[in-house]
Scaffold this motif. Structure first.
Motif, mmCIF file in Angstrom:
data_model
loop_
_atom_site.group_PDB
_atom_site.id
_atom_site.type_symbol
_atom_site.label_atom_id
_atom_site.label_comp_id
_atom_site.label_asym_id
_atom_site.label_seq_id
_atom_site.Cartn_x
_atom_site.Cartn_y
_atom_site.Cartn_z
ATOM 1 N N ASP A 252 -30.900 -16.080 -21.150
ATOM 2 C CA ASP A 252 -31.718 -14.882 -21.356
ATOM 3 C C ASP A 252 -32.284 -14.333 -20.058
ATOM 4 O O ASP A 252 -33.176 -13.477 -20.084
ATOM 5 C CB ASP A 252 -32.872 -15.203 -22.318
ATOM 6 C CG ASP A 252 -32.373 -15.573 -23.714
ATOM 7 O OD1 ASP A 252 -31.341 -15.020 -24.126
ATOM 8 O OD2 ASP A 252 -33.013 -16.419 -24.362
ATOM 9 N N PRO B 117 -32.808 -12.331 -16.442
ATOM 10 C CA PRO B 117 -32.445 -10.995 -15.956
ATOM 11 C C PRO B 117 -31.092 -11.031 -15.245
ATOM 12 O O PRO B 117 -30.773 -12.014 -14.561
ATOM 13 C CB PRO B 117 -33.570 -10.645 -14.979
ATOM 14 C CG PRO B 117 -34.697 -11.541 -15.350
ATOM 15 C CD PRO B 117 -34.077 -12.799 -15.869
ATOM 16 N N ARG C 243 -23.002 -3.175 -23.403
ATOM 17 C CA ARG C 243 -24.335 -2.909 -23.956
ATOM 18 C C ARG C 243 -24.576 -3.724 -25.229
ATOM 19 O O ARG C 243 -25.641 -4.314 -25.420
ATOM 20 C CB ARG C 243 -24.495 -1.417 -24.250
ATOM 21 C CG ARG C 243 -24.514 -0.525 -23.018
ATOM 22 C CD ARG C 243 -24.717 0.945 -23.382
ATOM 23 N NE ARG C 243 -24.622 1.790 -22.217
ATOM 24 C CZ ARG C 243 -23.492 2.321 -21.757
ATOM 25 N NH1 ARG C 243 -22.340 2.075 -22.409
ATOM 26 N NH2 ARG C 243 -23.485 3.079 -20.689
ATOM 27 N N GLY D 115 -26.657 -6.732 -23.959
ATOM 28 C CA GLY D 115 -27.974 -6.109 -23.959
ATOM 29 C C GLY D 115 -28.332 -5.417 -22.654
ATOM 30 O O GLY D 115 -29.512 -5.284 -22.313
ATOM 31 N N VAL D 116 -27.310 -4.951 -21.928
ATOM 32 C CA VAL D 116 -27.548 -4.293 -20.642
ATOM 33 C C VAL D 116 -27.692 -2.784 -20.829
ATOM 34 O O VAL D 116 -27.329 -2.223 -21.867
ATOM 35 C CB VAL D 116 -26.406 -4.574 -19.644
ATOM 36 C CG1 VAL D 116 -26.326 -6.058 -19.318
ATOM 37 C CG2 VAL D 116 -25.060 -4.074 -20.188
ATOM 38 N N TYR E 73 -24.972 -2.152 -14.089
ATOM 39 C CA TYR E 73 -25.574 -2.524 -15.359
ATOM 40 C C TYR E 73 -26.672 -3.550 -15.084
ATOM 41 O O TYR E 73 -26.549 -4.389 -14.179
ATOM 42 C CB TYR E 73 -24.537 -3.143 -16.303
ATOM 43 C CG TYR E 73 -23.462 -2.196 -16.770
ATOM 44 C CD1 TYR E 73 -23.677 -1.345 -17.857
ATOM 45 C CD2 TYR E 73 -22.218 -2.161 -16.138
ATOM 46 C CE1 TYR E 73 -22.683 -0.485 -18.298
ATOM 47 C CE2 TYR E 73 -21.221 -1.295 -16.572
ATOM 48 C CZ TYR E 73 -21.460 -0.461 -17.649
ATOM 49 O OH TYR E 73 -20.479 0.391 -18.084
ATOM 50 N N CYS E 74 -27.727 -3.508 -15.873
ATOM 51 C CA CYS E 74 -28.802 -4.482 -15.683
ATOM 52 C C CYS E 74 -29.449 -4.821 -17.016
ATOM 53 O O CYS E 74 -29.366 -4.057 -17.986
ATOM 54 C CB CYS E 74 -29.845 -3.969 -14.689
ATOM 55 S SG CYS E 74 -30.651 -2.420 -15.172
ATOM 56 N N ARG E 75 -30.090 -5.981 -17.044
ATOM 57 C CA ARG E 75 -30.865 -6.425 -18.204
ATOM 58 C C ARG E 75 -32.158 -7.049 -17.689
ATOM 59 O O ARG E 75 -32.155 -7.797 -16.709
ATOM 60 C CB ARG E 75 -30.084 -7.460 -19.007
ATOM 61 C CG ARG E 75 -30.790 -7.913 -20.295
ATOM 62 C CD ARG E 75 -29.955 -8.941 -21.027
ATOM 63 N NE ARG E 75 -29.963 -10.240 -20.349
ATOM 64 C CZ ARG E 75 -29.048 -11.192 -20.536
ATOM 65 N NH1 ARG E 75 -28.047 -11.001 -21.352
ATOM 66 N NH2 ARG E 75 -29.138 -12.341 -19.893
#
Length: 272
Positions: free
Chosen positions: A164, A166, A185, A189-190, A238-240
């Motif tokens: 989980d 980042p 996505r 979840g990004v 892309y990032c989360r």
């Protein structure tokens, strides 16, 4: 924590035409960005032919450095990791990460889909003051089927390594038809740094709305290729676990002369 990050396909340190070395100007331009993280593609770890051709020049814009490109571009102030992908008689190239934070581990995952293209996903874990950060440097293939399978492999790598935490995934996705982002996505979840820009519904979408069907607006990545007049949407960040504060494609001088791609620069803030 705030991060200033960039992704850039540097075209092996040569101009868009492949005739003039640009590695010195690239180092200067990259350092002027003052980025915390730079995700690089088409980085030459060894380059005997170009060293033989340009290495005899006196120090200057045409002088080819002795060290690998990722080490040369990092200089004395940045940490770096390199993932070797394409190997040939006079050298090799791949992906690299330049980081202001210590890189505690780095692993290159081979996602080559056929004999004519060697591709990899470079996974680095960074030690930041807040927590460990997982970064993935990506360069996907030229064929649609390969890109889809490599995206599936990317999802599997991230799910098996980051938990989980980042994450930042950046690079040259070669996804000019914008087919890969939804899977990333939905399964990771990004968000992409340009996700707040949406496409205008086309006539067909409006017709489907009138027919009672749901209209799903498409996310629109930025145009980054060719650098002189960007038209194709090839590169992504892309990032989360981050809030995107701003993002831009770097156009004009000097970027239009340094590579065939334009870089993306974004500022992220750790969410919570």
């Amino acid at each position: 924590m705030k991060l200033r990050i960039a992704t850039y396909n540097i075209h092996k340190g040569m101009s868009a035409t492949g005739r003039e070395p640009r590695v010195h100007a690239l180092r200067s331009a990259i350092h002027d960005l003052q980025a915390d993280l730079v995700f690089l593609q088409e980085v030459q770890g060894r380059h005997d032919r170009l060293l033989q051709r340009f290495g005899q020049h006196p120090p200057g814009p045409k002088h080819w450095p002795q060290e690998s490109q990722h080490e040369f571009l990092a200089g004395a102030h940045l940490h770096t990791a390199y993932g070797k992908n394409a190997i040939y008689r006079d050298g090799h190239h791949g992906n690299a990460l330049l980081s202001a934070y210590p890189i505690v581990s780095a692993l290159n995952n081979d996602v080559s889909d056929h004999a004519f293209e060697q591709r990899g996903i470079l996974h680095c874990v960074l030690q930041t003051p807040q927590q460990d950060l997982h970064c993935y440097v990506v360069h996907l293939g030229l064929f649609a089927g390969s890109r889809q399978r490599q995206t599936d492999a990317l999802i599997e790598v991230v799910q098996s390594t980051a938990g989980d935490s980042p994450i930042i995934i950046a690079g040259d996705f070669n996804d000019w038809r914008n087919h890969l982002g939804d899977a990333l996505r939905n399964q990771l979840g990004v968000i992409e740094v340009f996700d707040e820009r949406r496409s205008t519904p086309r006539l067909g979408s409006l017709w489907r709305n009138l027919a009672g069907r749901t209209n799903v607006q498409r996310f629109v990545p930025a145009r980054t290729f060719p650098a002189a007049l960007p038209w194709l949407r090839l590169d992504r960040i892309y990032c989360r676990g981050f809030i995107v504060e701003q993002a831009q494609v770097l156009r004009g001088q000097p970027w239009s002369q340094l590579s065939d791609h334009a870089p993306i620069l974004a500022e992220l803030r750790l969410d919570g």
